[in-house]
Design an enzyme around this catalytic site. Structure first.
Site, mmCIF file in Angstrom:
data_model
loop_
_atom_site.group_PDB
_atom_site.id
_atom_site.type_symbol
_atom_site.label_atom_id
_atom_site.label_comp_id
_atom_site.label_asym_id
_atom_site.label_seq_id
_atom_site.Cartn_x
_atom_site.Cartn_y
_atom_site.Cartn_z
ATOM 1 N N TYR A 182 31.445 -0.797 -25.976
ATOM 2 C CA TYR A 182 31.093 -1.557 -24.918
ATOM 3 C C TYR A 182 31.786 -3.092 -25.436
ATOM 4 O O TYR A 182 31.427 -3.617 -26.511
ATOM 5 C CB TYR A 182 29.723 -1.870 -24.686
ATOM 6 C CG TYR A 182 28.896 -0.315 -24.724
ATOM 7 C CD1 TYR A 182 29.099 0.219 -23.301
ATOM 8 C CD2 TYR A 182 28.484 0.138 -25.672
ATOM 9 C CE1 TYR A 182 28.375 1.584 -23.371
ATOM 10 C CE2 TYR A 182 27.882 1.543 -25.686
ATOM 11 C CZ TYR A 182 28.224 2.317 -24.402
ATOM 12 O OH TYR A 182 27.454 3.324 -24.321
ATOM 13 N N ASP A 211 21.220 14.795 -18.448
ATOM 14 C CA ASP A 211 21.458 13.700 -18.707
ATOM 15 C C ASP A 211 23.088 13.517 -19.086
ATOM 16 O O ASP A 211 23.374 13.804 -20.244
ATOM 17 C CB ASP A 211 20.687 13.098 -19.770
ATOM 18 C CG ASP A 211 20.861 11.586 -20.290
ATOM 19 O OD1 ASP A 211 21.498 10.902 -19.394
ATOM 20 O OD2 ASP A 211 20.196 11.162 -21.451
ATOM 21 N N HIS A 231 19.621 11.686 -28.299
ATOM 22 C CA HIS A 231 18.088 11.833 -28.444
ATOM 23 C C HIS A 231 17.831 13.145 -27.845
ATOM 24 O O HIS A 231 18.493 13.954 -27.234
ATOM 25 C CB HIS A 231 17.600 10.671 -27.247
ATOM 26 C CG HIS A 231 18.184 10.718 -26.063
ATOM 27 N ND1 HIS A 231 17.809 11.777 -24.951
ATOM 28 C CD2 HIS A 231 19.177 9.848 -25.513
ATOM 29 C CE1 HIS A 231 18.616 11.254 -23.804
ATOM 30 N NE2 HIS A 231 19.283 10.630 -23.993
ATOM 31 N N GLU A 282 26.076 11.154 -27.138
ATOM 32 C CA GLU A 282 26.532 9.953 -25.998
ATOM 33 C C GLU A 282 26.946 8.814 -26.903
ATOM 34 O O GLU A 282 26.440 7.697 -26.699
ATOM 35 C CB GLU A 282 25.438 9.872 -25.275
ATOM 36 C CG GLU A 282 24.057 9.324 -26.086
ATOM 37 C CD GLU A 282 22.926 9.034 -24.976
ATOM 38 O OE1 GLU A 282 23.239 8.212 -24.101
ATOM 39 O OE2 GLU A 282 22.084 9.718 -24.845
ATOM 40 N N ASP A 287 0.859 -1.246 0.027
ATOM 41 C CA ASP A 287 -0.068 -0.095 -0.045
ATOM 42 C C ASP A 287 0.789 1.274 -0.044
ATOM 43 O O ASP A 287 0.265 2.209 0.365
ATOM 44 C CB ASP A 287 -1.111 -0.007 1.132
ATOM 45 C CG ASP A 287 -0.187 -0.310 2.493
ATOM 46 O OD1 ASP A 287 0.993 -0.382 2.534
ATOM 47 O OD2 ASP A 287 -0.830 0.110 3.534
ATOM 48 N N HIS A 333 23.365 1.415 -29.650
ATOM 49 C CA HIS A 333 22.596 2.542 -29.618
ATOM 50 C C HIS A 333 22.798 3.665 -30.541
ATOM 51 O O HIS A 333 23.942 3.777 -31.089
ATOM 52 C CB HIS A 333 22.684 2.955 -27.995
ATOM 53 C CG HIS A 333 23.743 3.504 -27.381
ATOM 54 N ND1 HIS A 333 24.132 4.822 -27.666
ATOM 55 C CD2 HIS A 333 24.676 2.893 -26.696
ATOM 56 C CE1 HIS A 333 25.115 4.944 -26.924
ATOM 57 N NE2 HIS A 333 25.507 4.054 -26.207
ATOM 58 N N GLU A 353 28.931 11.382 -22.394
ATOM 59 C CA GLU A 353 27.430 12.264 -22.715
ATOM 60 C C GLU A 353 27.518 13.379 -22.491
ATOM 61 O O GLU A 353 27.518 13.806 -21.191
ATOM 62 C CB GLU A 353 26.233 11.176 -21.880
ATOM 63 C CG GLU A 353 24.891 11.762 -22.550
ATOM 64 C CD GLU A 353 23.750 10.849 -21.852
ATOM 65 O OE1 GLU A 353 24.073 10.116 -20.993
ATOM 66 O OE2 GLU A 353 22.820 10.917 -22.652
ATOM 67 N N HIS A 404 21.839 -0.212 -19.577
ATOM 68 C CA HIS A 404 21.095 0.233 -18.443
ATOM 69 C C HIS A 404 21.162 -0.389 -16.923
ATOM 70 O O HIS A 404 20.291 -0.587 -16.465
ATOM 71 C CB HIS A 404 19.484 0.472 -18.729
ATOM 72 C CG HIS A 404 19.147 1.369 -20.064
ATOM 73 N ND1 HIS A 404 18.062 1.059 -20.580
ATOM 74 C CD2 HIS A 404 19.915 2.382 -20.501
ATOM 75 C CE1 HIS A 404 18.005 2.376 -21.476
ATOM 76 N NE2 HIS A 404 19.091 2.781 -21.333
ATOM 77 N N ARG A 426 31.150 5.459 -22.050
ATOM 78 C CA ARG A 426 30.003 6.330 -22.704
ATOM 79 C C ARG A 426 30.580 7.633 -22.329
ATOM 80 O O ARG A 426 31.173 7.908 -21.051
ATOM 81 C CB ARG A 426 28.772 5.973 -22.575
ATOM 82 C CG ARG A 426 27.881 6.695 -23.156
ATOM 83 C CD ARG A 426 26.446 6.292 -22.877
ATOM 84 N NE ARG A 426 25.868 6.002 -21.747
ATOM 85 C CZ ARG A 426 25.420 4.919 -21.265
ATOM 86 N NH1 ARG A 426 26.019 3.652 -21.955
ATOM 87 N NH2 ARG A 426 25.000 4.824 -19.912
ATOM 88 N N HIS A 429 14.294 11.189 -22.247
ATOM 89 C CA HIS A 429 14.167 10.932 -23.438
ATOM 90 C C HIS A 429 12.917 11.756 -24.000
ATOM 91 O O HIS A 429 11.822 11.175 -23.909
ATOM 92 C CB HIS A 429 13.693 9.316 -23.910
ATOM 93 C CG HIS A 429 15.125 8.532 -23.395
ATOM 94 N ND1 HIS A 429 14.955 7.181 -23.335
ATOM 95 C CD2 HIS A 429 16.476 9.018 -23.443
ATOM 96 C CE1 HIS A 429 16.261 6.842 -23.121
ATOM 97 N NE2 HIS A 429 17.158 7.791 -23.058
ATOM 98 N N ASP A 446 26.221 7.283 -15.500
ATOM 99 C CA ASP A 446 25.419 8.116 -16.152
ATOM 100 C C ASP A 446 24.266 8.467 -15.319
ATOM 101 O O ASP A 446 23.409 7.777 -14.923
ATOM 102 C CB ASP A 446 24.783 7.060 -17.262
ATOM 103 C CG ASP A 446 23.712 7.636 -18.285
ATOM 104 O OD1 ASP A 446 23.258 8.515 -17.882
ATOM 105 O OD2 ASP A 446 23.393 6.978 -19.268
HETATM 106 N N1 GLY Z 1 20.492 7.900 -19.132
HETATM 107 C C1 GLY Z 1 19.527 7.389 -20.316
HETATM 108 C C2 GLY Z 1 20.488 7.762 -21.548
HETATM 109 O O1 GLY Z 1 21.436 8.344 -21.756
HETATM 110 O O2 GLY Z 1 19.756 7.767 -22.659
HETATM 111 MN MN MN Z 2 21.016 9.938 -23.106
HETATM 112 MN MN MN Z 3 22.384 9.184 -20.068
#
Ligand code: GLY
Ligand code: MN
Ligand code: MN
Length: 437
Positions: free
Chosen positions: A387, A270, A353, A383, A42, A349, A407, A242, A405, A360, A259
């Site tokens: 990997y 981000d 974005h 970004e 709850d 990826h 970004e 992720h 990465r 996003h 990240d």
């Molecule tokens: N943190 C999610 C992305 O970089 O798209």
């Molecule tokens: Mn991002």
């Molecule tokens: Mn990110």
């Protein structure tokens, strides 16, 4: 300490509504807020308002629905309720919806079902996005049925149901000066948070200690918290895009990918940086880092008004593929490797974005089948990454368990771009000094 910049003011909210409402013609638009979600038995997750409703009204509370026509803004809200407020906090209620949030009229949300037929009758077009809130969808179908049943009494029902997303999300994709001020302030908080975490990048620390350092700064500086689940991944964990478990120990020689960005006044930052545990980029990890850094530079070089996210992605991708050849992860000619997508096991990826109230963010990526041109005021991320997951059979042994990465958050300006997160170090020497000093 107060938040570094104020939230969007009531004048700007009113101006947004005026623009949105001017585009409704003789229609009526429904914009629902978010609903609370159960976390366990709850108890609920901390409530986060739906970005569309927040953008148009600033109304922060659950169970709200805004109804717009060209000349009226009606809010349905949870009414005042002393007992519920004792448990769950104060509510602006119907009165506050008018006096504090500028509604022309407000009603208890329980009355939505009975009032909806009257609100949509004699309107040719109903602006409603089916499929987002099933309970509201049912109410809309119900209201359409009821309105149609009154045809013989001279009442007309809407003949078109159209999503308001295109119009609204187009508005949201161009950031105003006040929005950019908030996004700059969010970037500053995210910088401070990364700095706190970078200092903990030492063998024997745990990923969650770094996460805690990030979140401490986010909240202490007045942010709502992380804009999305923070990723703190050391070694092979950095290769999971992720990864949010954040429970492993940092080992010497690893890289740790962070990240994480704050949400401030409903706007996301981000940011990803990849730090060396112990403070020095060494060996293969250094080479991979350098390759990603060069790809990010190439992507930045491609940013100018009227370019596209696709063009920026392609600029980064070419550099990454060149890097993969130098790293001996791939062999062959660059165009052939791009054509065959041989890079996919190591870069799966896209390079950016849209960014805004949603991490996003909403907004079109293509118009008439063509990539959308970036225009001044649009925000997005850059970004690139590489990997080499340990469970990816194509990962070469000498790179296995390395993930990088980098970004940043960018806004297109009239004559180029502004990197909102430029003050967060990413050059090798600067990052090493950050961890050390
Ligand atoms: N943190 C999610 C992305 O970089 O798209
Ligand atoms: Mn991002
Ligand atoms: Mn990110």
């Amino acid at each position: 300490m107060p938040t570094p910049v104020p939230a969007i003011g009531s004048d700007e909210l009113a101006e947004r509504r005026a623009r949105f409402m001017a585009g409704l013609g003789d229609g009526v638009a429904l914009i629902p807020g978010a609903r609370p979600r159960t976390r366990s038995n709850d108890t609920e997750y901390v409530f986060r308002q739906d970005s569309d409703l927040l953008y148009l009204t600033g109304f922060p509370q659950p169970e709200a629905v805004a109804v717009f026509t060209q000349d009226r803004f009606v809010l349905f809200v949870q009414p005042r309720d002393p007992e519920m407020e004792t448990w769950n906090g104060r509510r602006p209620g119907v009165e506050g919806a008018v006096s504090e949030f500028g509604a022309d009229e407000a009603f208890p949300v329980e009355e939505l079902g009975e009032r909806l037929p009257g609100l949509i009758e004699n309107r040719r077009r109903l602006w409603h996005a089916f499929g987002r809130d099933r309970a509201l969808d049912d109410r809309v179908v119900d209201a359409l049925e009821k309105t149609r049943a009154r045809l013989r009494r001279g009442v007309a029902a809407p003949t078109e149901v159209v999503s308001p997303f295109d119009a609204l999300h187009r508005m949201r994709s161009y950031k105003s000066p006040a929005e950019l001020e908030i996004m700059r302030a969010a970037a500053t908080i995210s910088r401070e948070a990364h700095r706190a975490a970078a200092r903990l990048c030492q063998p024997g620390r745990w990923e969650y200690e770094l996460e805690a350092a990030l979140h401490q700064v986010f909240r202490a500086r007045g942010g709502a918290g992380p804009a999305y689940a923070s990723i703190v991944g050391a070694g092979d964990n950095a290769t999971v895009l992720h990864y949010v478990t954040n429970e492993a120990r940092l080992e010497a020689g690893q890289l740790v990918l962070i990240d994480a960005g704050v949400e401030l006044h409903g706007y996301a930052s981000d940011v990803t940086r990849t730090y060396p545990v112990g403070g020095h980029y060494e060996g293969a990890a250094r080479d991979v880092y350098q390759a990603v850094l060069e790809a990010q530079r190439a992507a930045f070089d491609a940013v100018r008004p009227r370019t596209t996210l696709k063009a920026i992605h392609e600029a980064a991708l070419r550099k990454l593929v060149e890097g993969l050849v130098e790293l001996k992860a791939l062999e062959g000619d660059i165009d052939g490797l791009l054509e065959s997508e041989a890079y996919r096991p190591f870069y799966m990826h896209s390079t950016g974005h849209l960014l805004g109230m949603d991490v996003h963010d909403v907004g079109q990526y293509a118009v008439d089948g063509q990539p959308r041109e970036l225009e001044p005021g649009m925000c997005f991320t850059i970004e690139p990454g590489l990997y080499f997951g340990s469970s990816e059979e194509k990962s070469p042994d000498h790179l296995r368990g390395i993930g990088v990465r980098i970004e940043d958050d960018v806004v297109v300006t009239d004559d180029g771009h502004e990197n909102l997160t430029a003050a967060i170090p990413k050059e090798i020497d600067a990052v090493e000094a950050w961890i050390r000093d």
